[in-house]
Design a protein around this motif. Structure first.
Motif, PDB file in Angstrom:
ATOM      1  N   SER A   1       0.877  -1.201   0.000  1.00  0.00           N
ATOM      2  CA  SER A   1       0.028  -0.083  -0.077  1.00  0.00           C
ATOM      3  C   SER A   1       0.912   1.052  -0.021  1.00  0.00           C
ATOM      4  CB  SER A   1      -0.813  -0.053   1.265  1.00  0.00           C
ATOM      5  OG  SER A   1      -1.621   1.175   1.397  1.00  0.00           O
ATOM      6  N   LYS A   2       0.492   2.399  -0.789  1.00  0.00           N
ATOM      7  CA  LYS A   2       1.097   3.613  -0.670  1.00  0.00           C
ATOM      8  C   LYS A   2       0.452   4.595   0.089  1.00  0.00           C
ATOM      9  CE  LYS A   2       3.408   2.537  -5.033  1.00  0.00           C
ATOM     10  NZ  LYS A   2       3.795   3.424  -6.293  1.00  0.00           N
ATOM     11  N   ARG A   3      -0.477   4.031   0.848  1.00  0.00           N
ATOM     12  CA  ARG A   3      -1.408   4.904   1.887  1.00  0.00           C
ATOM     13  C   ARG A   3      -0.554   5.513   2.858  1.00  0.00           C
ATOM     14  NH1 ARG A   3      -5.618   2.350   5.650  1.00  0.00           N
ATOM     15  NH2 ARG A   3      -5.217   3.870   7.358  1.00  0.00           N
ATOM     16  N   ILE A   4      -0.689   6.863   3.172  1.00  0.00           N
ATOM     17  CA  ILE A   4      -0.246   7.515   4.109  1.00  0.00           C
ATOM     18  C   ILE A   4      -0.945   7.534   5.312  1.00  0.00           C
ATOM     19  CG2 ILE A   4       0.930   9.775   4.931  1.00  0.00           C
ATOM     20  CD1 ILE A   4       1.242  10.299   1.811  1.00  0.00           C
ATOM     21  N   VAL A   5      -0.466   7.008   6.128  1.00  0.00           N
ATOM     22  CA  VAL A   5      -1.409   6.877   7.577  1.00  0.00           C
ATOM     23  C   VAL A   5      -1.072   8.112   8.345  1.00  0.00           C
ATOM     24  CG1 VAL A   5      -1.726   5.567   9.501  1.00  0.00           C
ATOM     25  CG2 VAL A   5      -1.027   4.476   7.603  1.00  0.00           C
ATOM     26  N   VAL A   6      -2.435   8.710   8.315  1.00  0.00           N
ATOM     27  CA  VAL A   6      -2.055   9.966   9.489  1.00  0.00           C
ATOM     28  C   VAL A   6      -3.504  10.173  10.105  1.00  0.00           C
ATOM     29  CG1 VAL A   6      -0.800  11.543   7.930  1.00  0.00           C
ATOM     30  CG2 VAL A   6      -3.139  11.539   7.662  1.00  0.00           C
ATOM     31  N   GLY A   7      -3.346  10.874  11.120  1.00  0.00           N
ATOM     32  CA  GLY A   7      -4.493  10.975  12.031  1.00  0.00           C
ATOM     33  C   GLY A   7      -5.307   9.903  12.784  1.00  0.00           C
ATOM     34  N   ALA A   8      -4.303   9.136  13.172  1.00  0.00           N
ATOM     35  CA  ALA A   8      -4.778   7.860  13.763  1.00  0.00           C
ATOM     36  C   ALA A   8      -5.190   8.284  15.250  1.00  0.00           C
ATOM     37  CB  ALA A   8      -3.446   6.795  14.276  1.00  0.00           C
ATOM     38  N   HIS A   9      -4.689   9.258  15.957  1.00  0.00           N
ATOM     39  CA  HIS A   9      -5.182   9.738  17.043  1.00  0.00           C
ATOM     40  C   HIS A   9      -6.818  10.506  17.185  1.00  0.00           C
ATOM     41  CE1 HIS A   9      -3.535  13.512  15.064  1.00  0.00           C
ATOM     42  NE2 HIS A   9      -4.406  14.043  15.838  1.00  0.00           N
ATOM     43  N   TYR A  10      -7.204  10.399  15.712  1.00  0.00           N
ATOM     44  CA  TYR A  10      -8.441  10.981  16.013  1.00  0.00           C
ATOM     45  C   TYR A  10      -9.507  10.028  16.535  1.00  0.00           C
ATOM     46  CZ  TYR A  10      -6.838  14.875  12.929  1.00  0.00           C
ATOM     47  OH  TYR A  10      -6.132  15.993  12.822  1.00  0.00           O
ATOM     48  N   GLY A  11      -9.388   8.847  16.152  1.00  0.00           N
ATOM     49  CA  GLY A  11     -10.139   7.687  16.623  1.00  0.00           C
ATOM     50  C   GLY A  11     -10.058   7.507  17.998  1.00  0.00           C
ATOM     51  N   LEU A  12      -8.746   7.688  18.572  1.00  0.00           N
ATOM     52  CA  LEU A  12      -8.827   7.678  20.186  1.00  0.00           C
ATOM     53  C   LEU A  12      -9.562   8.784  20.867  1.00  0.00           C
ATOM     54  CD1 LEU A  12      -7.393   6.626  22.503  1.00  0.00           C
ATOM     55  CD2 LEU A  12      -5.379   7.991  22.261  1.00  0.00           C
ATOM     56  N   ARG A  13      -9.469  10.069  20.354  1.00  0.00           N
ATOM     57  CA  ARG A  13     -10.348  11.182  20.900  1.00  0.00           C
ATOM     58  C   ARG A  13     -11.661  10.719  20.905  1.00  0.00           C
ATOM     59  NH1 ARG A  13      -9.966  16.276  17.311  1.00  0.00           N
ATOM     60  NH2 ARG A  13     -11.722  14.926  16.266  1.00  0.00           N
ATOM     61  N   ASP A  14     -12.343  10.313  19.918  1.00  0.00           N
ATOM     62  CA  ASP A  14     -13.829   9.939  19.635  1.00  0.00           C
ATOM     63  C   ASP A  14     -14.054   8.870  20.796  1.00  0.00           C
ATOM     64  OD1 ASP A  14     -14.144  12.057  18.042  1.00  0.00           O
ATOM     65  OD2 ASP A  14     -14.222  10.497  16.287  1.00  0.00           O
ATOM     66  N   TRP A  15     -13.115   7.824  20.762  1.00  0.00           N
ATOM     67  CA  TRP A  15     -13.330   6.745  21.878  1.00  0.00           C
ATOM     68  C   TRP A  15     -13.493   7.322  23.286  1.00  0.00           C
ATOM     69  CZ3 TRP A  15     -10.310   4.694  25.683  1.00  0.00           C
ATOM     70  CH2 TRP A  15     -10.811   3.144  26.120  1.00  0.00           C
ATOM     71  N   LEU A  16     -12.465   8.002  23.398  1.00  0.00           N
ATOM     72  CA  LEU A  16     -12.342   8.630  24.940  1.00  0.00           C
ATOM     73  C   LEU A  16     -13.485   9.528  24.982  1.00  0.00           C
ATOM     74  CD1 LEU A  16     -10.334   8.617  27.178  1.00  0.00           C
ATOM     75  CD2 LEU A  16      -9.161  10.791  26.079  1.00  0.00           C
ATOM     76  N   ALA A  17     -14.049  10.150  24.218  1.00  0.00           N
ATOM     77  CA  ALA A  17     -15.119  11.297  24.447  1.00  0.00           C
ATOM     78  C   ALA A  17     -16.134  10.209  24.544  1.00  0.00           C
ATOM     79  CB  ALA A  17     -15.200  12.047  23.253  1.00  0.00           C
ATOM     80  N   GLN A  18     -16.501   9.186  23.912  1.00  0.00           N
ATOM     81  CA  GLN A  18     -17.535   8.490  24.173  1.00  0.00           C
ATOM     82  C   GLN A  18     -17.696   7.836  25.712  1.00  0.00           C
ATOM     83  OE1 GLN A  18     -19.965   9.061  22.006  1.00  0.00           O
ATOM     84  NE2 GLN A  18     -20.211   6.753  21.391  1.00  0.00           N
ATOM     85  N   ARG A  19     -16.261   7.412  25.976  1.00  0.00           N
ATOM     86  CA  ARG A  19     -16.164   7.022  27.342  1.00  0.00           C
ATOM     87  C   ARG A  19     -16.498   7.986  28.625  1.00  0.00           C
ATOM     88  NH1 ARG A  19     -16.326   4.307  23.526  1.00  0.00           N
ATOM     89  NH2 ARG A  19     -15.724   2.145  23.403  1.00  0.00           N
ATOM     90  N   ILE A  20     -15.915   9.024  28.401  1.00  0.00           N
ATOM     91  CA  ILE A  20     -15.982   9.981  29.417  1.00  0.00           C
ATOM     92  C   ILE A  20     -17.516  10.518  29.586  1.00  0.00           C
ATOM     93  CG2 ILE A  20     -15.437  12.451  29.992  1.00  0.00           C
ATOM     94  CD1 ILE A  20     -12.724  12.013  28.799  1.00  0.00           C
ATOM     95  N   THR A  21     -18.206  10.742  28.375  1.00  0.00           N
ATOM     96  CA  THR A  21     -19.415  11.451  28.571  1.00  0.00           C
ATOM     97  C   THR A  21     -20.285  10.215  29.159  1.00  0.00           C
ATOM     98  OG1 THR A  21     -19.728  10.501  25.869  1.00  0.00           O
ATOM     99  CG2 THR A  21     -19.592  12.924  26.745  1.00  0.00           C
TER     100      THR A  21
END
Length: 119
Positions: free
Chosen positions: A6-26
């Motif tokens: 794959s030539k895909r550039i992996v960026v923004g992996a932390h965005y999923g963590l932010r949403d996951w954490l927001a779901q848990r905190i709320t």
């Protein structure tokens, strides 16, 4: 140069963590609110409008309820937004659904806060 993989550039992996954490905190905030409300509900006395109004007349309870209303709206937004992003392939339809969802959640939160401050 490699011709496989794959030539895909992996960026923004932390965005999923932010949403996951927001779901848990709320979710934790809403669970704590439920415990506080149950404790108030289980106090001795007749359960009627006067008692409910008395519970929510306290400033700390209004503040807690306000935070929970905002938490619920954000929790729902993250969840529904992820559903639209995962299952609706048309960009135009997905955008329309996201705008409708956002407007609906803001309206519901506004209405709930208005009801809260009327008590």
């Amino acid at each position: 140069m490699s011709t496989f993989g794959s030539k895909r550039i992996v960026v923004g992996a932390h965005y999923g963590l932010r949403d996951w954490l927001a779901q848990r905190i709320t979710a934790v905030l809403m669970a704590l609110f439920t415990v506080v409300l149950l404790a108030q509900f289980l106090m001795p006395g007749e359960l009627g409008y006067d008692r409910w109004a008395g519970i929510f007349a306290q400033q700390w309870m209004k503040a807690l309820t306000f935070v929970v209303i905002l938490s619920l709206a954000y929790h729902a937004w993250v969840g529904v937004r992820d559903i639209w992003m995962d299952y609706v392939k048309s960009v135009a339809v997905r955008l329309a659904l996201q705008v409708f969802t956002l407007v609906w959640l803001v309206a519901c939160a506004g209405w709930a806060i208005q009801v809260l401050w009327r008590l």
